[in-house]
Scaffold this active site. Sequence first.
Site, PDB file in Angstrom:
ATOM      1  N   HIS A 181       1.473   2.664   2.693  1.00 11.23           N
ATOM      2  CA  HIS A 181       0.796   3.618   4.008  1.00 11.23           C
ATOM      3  C   HIS A 181       2.836   4.542   4.789  1.00 11.23           C
ATOM      4  O   HIS A 181       3.061   4.240   4.843  1.00 11.23           O
ATOM      5  CB  HIS A 181       0.799   2.853   5.436  1.00 11.23           C
ATOM      6  CG  HIS A 181      -0.508   0.995   4.287  1.00 11.23           C
ATOM      7  ND1 HIS A 181      -0.806   1.969   3.458  1.00 11.23           N
ATOM      8  CD2 HIS A 181      -0.940   0.566   5.306  1.00 11.23           C
ATOM      9  CE1 HIS A 181      -1.902   0.400   2.930  1.00 11.23           C
ATOM     10  NE2 HIS A 181      -2.001   0.183   4.397  1.00 11.23           N
ATOM     11  N   GLY A 195      -4.736 -11.585  -6.066  1.00 18.51           N
ATOM     12  CA  GLY A 195      -4.976 -10.439  -5.703  1.00 18.51           C
ATOM     13  C   GLY A 195      -3.763  -9.349  -5.288  1.00 18.51           C
ATOM     14  O   GLY A 195      -2.743  -9.626  -6.212  1.00 18.51           O
ATOM     15  N   LYS A 204      -6.876  -3.544  16.235  1.00 15.19           N
ATOM     16  CA  LYS A 204      -5.833  -4.059  15.407  1.00 15.19           C
ATOM     17  C   LYS A 204      -4.588  -3.845  15.686  1.00 15.19           C
ATOM     18  O   LYS A 204      -3.660  -4.476  16.219  1.00 15.19           O
ATOM     19  CB  LYS A 204      -5.900  -4.554  14.369  1.00 15.19           C
ATOM     20  CG  LYS A 204      -6.707  -5.397  13.384  1.00 15.19           C
ATOM     21  CD  LYS A 204      -7.063  -5.549  12.352  1.00 15.19           C
ATOM     22  CE  LYS A 204      -8.638  -5.679  11.438  1.00 15.19           C
ATOM     23  NZ  LYS A 204      -8.150  -5.769   9.948  1.00 15.19           N
ATOM     24  N   GLY A 244      -4.703  -0.981   0.455  1.00 14.56           N
ATOM     25  CA  GLY A 244      -4.700  -1.927   1.801  1.00 14.56           C
ATOM     26  C   GLY A 244      -6.194  -2.653   1.577  1.00 14.56           C
ATOM     27  O   GLY A 244      -6.413  -2.871   2.729  1.00 14.56           O
ATOM     28  N   ARG A 297     -13.689 -18.494  -9.768  1.00 14.92           N
ATOM     29  CA  ARG A 297     -14.324 -17.481 -10.415  1.00 14.92           C
ATOM     30  C   ARG A 297     -12.896 -17.416 -11.112  1.00 14.92           C
ATOM     31  O   ARG A 297     -12.910 -16.685 -12.280  1.00 14.92           O
ATOM     32  CB  ARG A 297     -14.004 -15.826  -9.424  1.00 14.92           C
ATOM     33  CG  ARG A 297     -15.386 -16.121  -8.991  1.00 14.92           C
ATOM     34  CD  ARG A 297     -15.702 -14.349  -8.003  1.00 14.92           C
ATOM     35  NE  ARG A 297     -14.677 -14.593  -6.998  1.00 14.92           N
ATOM     36  CZ  ARG A 297     -15.314 -14.728  -6.489  1.00 14.92           C
ATOM     37  NH1 ARG A 297     -16.135 -15.288  -5.128  1.00 14.92           N
ATOM     38  NH2 ARG A 297     -13.722 -14.165  -4.906  1.00 14.92           N
ATOM     39  N   SER A 298     -11.022 -17.440 -10.391  1.00 14.86           N
ATOM     40  CA  SER A 298     -10.702 -16.951 -11.414  1.00 14.86           C
ATOM     41  C   SER A 298      -9.490 -18.408 -11.278  1.00 14.86           C
ATOM     42  O   SER A 298      -8.219 -17.839 -12.096  1.00 14.86           O
ATOM     43  CB  SER A 298      -9.039 -15.986 -10.759  1.00 14.86           C
ATOM     44  OG  SER A 298      -9.885 -16.376  -9.197  1.00 14.86           O
ATOM     45  N   ARG A 322      -4.866 -13.375  13.700  1.00 12.29           N
ATOM     46  CA  ARG A 322      -3.938 -12.934  14.760  1.00 12.29           C
ATOM     47  C   ARG A 322      -3.791 -13.419  16.408  1.00 12.29           C
ATOM     48  O   ARG A 322      -2.602 -12.797  16.951  1.00 12.29           O
ATOM     49  CB  ARG A 322      -3.401 -11.661  14.479  1.00 12.29           C
ATOM     50  CG  ARG A 322      -3.454 -11.663  12.594  1.00 12.29           C
ATOM     51  CD  ARG A 322      -3.657  -9.900  12.115  1.00 12.29           C
ATOM     52  NE  ARG A 322      -3.438  -9.726  10.899  1.00 12.29           N
ATOM     53  CZ  ARG A 322      -3.826  -9.016  10.162  1.00 12.29           C
ATOM     54  NH1 ARG A 322      -4.690  -8.351  10.624  1.00 12.29           N
ATOM     55  NH2 ARG A 322      -3.283  -8.796   9.201  1.00 12.29           N
ATOM     56  N   ASN A 326       2.739  -1.079   1.590  1.00 13.57           N
ATOM     57  CA  ASN A 326       2.245  -2.529   2.361  1.00 13.57           C
ATOM     58  C   ASN A 326       2.061  -3.002   2.227  1.00 13.57           C
ATOM     59  O   ASN A 326       1.333  -4.713   2.507  1.00 13.57           O
ATOM     60  CB  ASN A 326       0.576  -0.917   2.528  1.00 13.57           C
ATOM     61  CG  ASN A 326      -0.248  -0.972   1.162  1.00 13.57           C
ATOM     62  OD1 ASN A 326       0.231   0.215   1.083  1.00 13.57           O
ATOM     63  ND2 ASN A 326      -1.373  -1.351   0.973  1.00 13.57           N
ATOM     64  N   CYS A 337      -1.022  -4.682   8.390  1.00 15.12           N
ATOM     65  CA  CYS A 337       0.703  -3.912   7.620  1.00 15.12           C
ATOM     66  C   CYS A 337       0.267  -2.722   7.990  1.00 15.12           C
ATOM     67  O   CYS A 337       1.800  -2.183   8.677  1.00 15.12           O
ATOM     68  CB  CYS A 337      -0.354  -3.271   6.203  1.00 15.12           C
ATOM     69  SG  CYS A 337      -2.522  -3.305   6.085  1.00 15.12           S
TER      70      CYS A 337
HETATM   71  N1  LIG Z   1      -3.553  -5.828   0.724  1.00 13.63           N
HETATM   72  C1  LIG Z   1      -2.930  -5.202   2.115  1.00 13.63           C
HETATM   73  O1  LIG Z   1      -2.029  -4.187   1.861  1.00 13.63           O
HETATM   74  C2  LIG Z   1      -3.149  -5.968   2.747  1.00 13.63           C
HETATM   75  C3  LIG Z   1      -2.449  -6.326   3.985  1.00 13.63           C
HETATM   76  C4  LIG Z   1      -1.612  -6.995   5.148  1.00 13.63           C
HETATM   77  C5  LIG Z   1      -3.087  -8.335   4.916  1.00 13.63           C
HETATM   78  N2  LIG Z   1      -4.034  -8.051   3.784  1.00 13.63           N
HETATM   79  C6  LIG Z   1      -5.225  -8.765   4.251  1.00 13.63           C
HETATM   80  O2  LIG Z   1      -5.311 -10.030   2.839  1.00 13.63           O
HETATM   81  C7  LIG Z   1      -5.788 -10.357   2.650  1.00 13.63           C
HETATM   82  C8  LIG Z   1      -6.463  -9.704   0.475  1.00 13.63           C
HETATM   83  O3  LIG Z   1      -5.783  -8.705   0.466  1.00 13.63           O
HETATM   84  P1  LIG Z   1      -5.768  -8.239  -1.224  1.00 13.63           P
HETATM   85  O4  LIG Z   1      -5.495  -6.993  -0.588  1.00 13.63           O
HETATM   86  O5  LIG Z   1      -4.968  -9.213  -1.361  1.00 13.63           O
HETATM   87  O6  LIG Z   1      -6.978  -8.994  -1.573  1.00 13.63           O
HETATM   88  P2  LIG Z   1      -7.555  -8.490  -3.004  1.00 13.63           P
HETATM   89  O7  LIG Z   1      -6.589  -7.616  -3.977  1.00 13.63           O
HETATM   90  O8  LIG Z   1      -8.989  -8.292  -3.154  1.00 13.63           O
HETATM   91  O9  LIG Z   1      -7.852  -9.829  -3.153  1.00 13.63           O
HETATM   92  C9  LIG Z   1      -7.522 -11.408  -2.719  1.00 13.63           C
HETATM   93  C10 LIG Z   1      -7.366 -12.974  -3.093  1.00 13.63           C
HETATM   94  O10 LIG Z   1      -8.046 -13.353  -2.670  1.00 13.63           O
HETATM   95  C11 LIG Z   1      -9.320 -14.087  -3.121  1.00 13.63           C
HETATM   96  N3  LIG Z   1     -10.050 -14.278  -2.520  1.00 13.63           N
HETATM   97  C12 LIG Z   1     -11.347 -14.340  -2.542  1.00 13.63           C
HETATM   98  N4  LIG Z   1     -12.342 -15.212  -1.946  1.00 13.63           N
HETATM   99  C13 LIG Z   1     -11.833 -16.321  -2.204  1.00 13.63           C
HETATM  100  C14 LIG Z   1     -12.292 -17.916  -2.012  1.00 13.63           C
HETATM  101  N5  LIG Z   1     -13.649 -17.665  -1.626  1.00 13.63           N
HETATM  102  N6  LIG Z   1     -10.873 -18.853  -2.180  1.00 13.63           N
HETATM  103  C15 LIG Z   1     -10.402 -18.700  -2.545  1.00 13.63           C
HETATM  104  N7  LIG Z   1      -9.618 -17.033  -3.027  1.00 13.63           N
HETATM  105  C16 LIG Z   1     -10.427 -16.333  -3.063  1.00 13.63           C
HETATM  106  C17 LIG Z   1      -9.087 -13.987  -4.313  1.00 13.63           C
HETATM  107  O11 LIG Z   1      -9.400 -14.494  -5.868  1.00 13.63           O
HETATM  108  P3  LIG Z   1      -9.980 -13.884  -6.803  1.00 13.63           P
HETATM  109  O12 LIG Z   1      -9.390 -13.518  -8.528  1.00 13.63           O
HETATM  110  O13 LIG Z   1     -10.753 -15.278  -6.957  1.00 13.63           O
HETATM  111  O14 LIG Z   1     -11.309 -13.208  -6.352  1.00 13.63           O
HETATM  112  C18 LIG Z   1      -7.864 -12.832  -4.543  1.00 13.63           C
HETATM  113  O15 LIG Z   1      -6.838 -13.381  -5.616  1.00 13.63           O
HETATM  114  C19 LIG Z   1      -7.336 -10.117   3.406  1.00 13.63           C
HETATM  115  O16 LIG Z   1      -6.838 -10.965   4.396  1.00 13.63           O
HETATM  116  C20 LIG Z   1      -6.576  -8.632   3.465  1.00 13.63           C
HETATM  117  O17 LIG Z   1      -6.879  -8.061   4.780  1.00 13.63           O
HETATM  118  C21 LIG Z   1      -4.393  -6.869   2.600  1.00 13.63           C
END
Ligand SMILES: NC(=O)c1ccc[n+]([C@@H]2O[C@H](COP(=O)([O-])OP(=O)(O)OC[C@H]3O[C@@H](n4cnc5c(N)ncnc54)[C@H](OP(=O)(O)O)[C@@H]3O)[C@@H](O)[C@H]2O)c1
Length: 346
Positions: free
Chosen positions: A243, A12, A215, A162, A39-40, A100, A316, A131
């Site tokens: 952000h 991700g 939040k 985000g 899946r991956s 959290r 972020n 974030c």
């Molecule tokens: N993006 C930000 O700025 C940010 C900041 C702070 C916190 N967060 C939090 O961090 C989390 C991920 O965010 P992201 O932006 O990285 O999302 P993302 O790009 O959609 O990535 C999600 C990741 O989670 C994995 N995943 C999904 N379902 C899963 C499962 N059942 N078992 C194992 N792995 C699984 C996905 O793997 P696959 O490739 O296998 O689907 C992918 O590696 C969220 O909770 C988000 O709220 C994000």
Amino acid sequence: MSFRVAVVGATGAVGREILKTLYERNFPIAEVAALASGRSAGAQVSFGEDKVLTVKNLEKFDFTGWDIALFSPGASVSAIHAPRAAAAGCVVIDNTSQFRMDADVPLVVPEVNPQALAGFRERNIIANPNCSTIQMVVALKPLHDKFKVKRVVVATYQSVSGAGKEGMDELLANTKVHYVHDKNPPQVFQKDIAFNVIPQIDIFMEDGATKEEWKMAVETKKILDPAIQVIATCVRVPVFIGHAEAVHVEFEHPVSVNEARTALRHAPGVVVDDKRVDGGYTTPIEAQGEDAVFVSRIRKDPTVPNGLAFWCVSDNLRKGAALNAVQIAEYLVAHDMLARKIEHAA
Ligand SMILES: NC(=O)c1ccc[n+]([C@@H]2O[C@H](COP(=O)([O-])OP(=O)(O)OC[C@H]3O[C@@H](n4cnc5c(N)ncnc54)[C@H](OP(=O)(O)O)[C@@H]3O)[C@@H](O)[C@H]2O)c1
């Protein structure tokens, strides 16, 4: 001393940034595992210049013998697998919103409240804040220490990353179709994100605030001071990474712009970029890939007693997620807080 580190959600947006950050900061790693969904499983992700990791299925992964797991697979997945990792003796640093607000889980920004880490053994889980909260509390901390923050009014301008890799894909796809006078129905966002701004991040709460806005309020209280009142309006903007926030603060004590600037200049993690000339401030594009929280446009808010307004920007995916999580891990290592330490061959 080096450690076995698992990165959960490694395919991700946040997970990839965690791997990059661990490598760049030379975290003492004996072994690193990249985990994601079935899946991956079998896919490959980069680790550093020339190392490639094969992604493993989280469902089948045994955390026994692993020292630290940095989780970002979404809240519902963390809910199941973070406690499983923690029970196996692996310290979990979780980026999702799942834990959290649990009283026995520290919610930590190392520059702001590292003392909260003292209690992490209760659950073996440490939460990374949202974030938008992280960058705001990094900027508020030095001001709170000197002038005591009473109330914060904040409007955010949050990038599509985000919402993860799918959010970035949707901005790109929807921008492209605009040029051929077409439209894609929105899937990740509630409305078309191309050439638009959307005043909704996460779901609506009963009082009309969104969960992202809630939040920011409750996390700021937990991290900085329960007496601080926060009202946020969180807005998604068509920016890929970074952000921005327009922050308006009311303090208990009088504050001058120069005093605020000096306090911010000396604060860890903050860069003051405030030149009061055309372009003399930081925008999300300049913050991308950077570690700092950039503070600009510092000025008096004459509409309230002891008021100050500023603009703050941060990446972020880095300080808002990956970097903060890795800094927590570094703090645990530096302060000898990982109980089960094993000499691994580096
Ligand atoms: N993006 C930000 O700025 C940010 C900041 C702070 C916190 N967060 C939090 O961090 C989390 C991920 O965010 P992201 O932006 O990285 O999302 P993302 O790009 O959609 O990535 C999600 C990741 O989670 C994995 N995943 C999904 N379902 C899963 C499962 N059942 N078992 C194992 N792995 C699984 C996905 O793997 P696959 O490739 O296998 O689907 C992918 O590696 C969220 O909770 C988000 O709220 C994000």
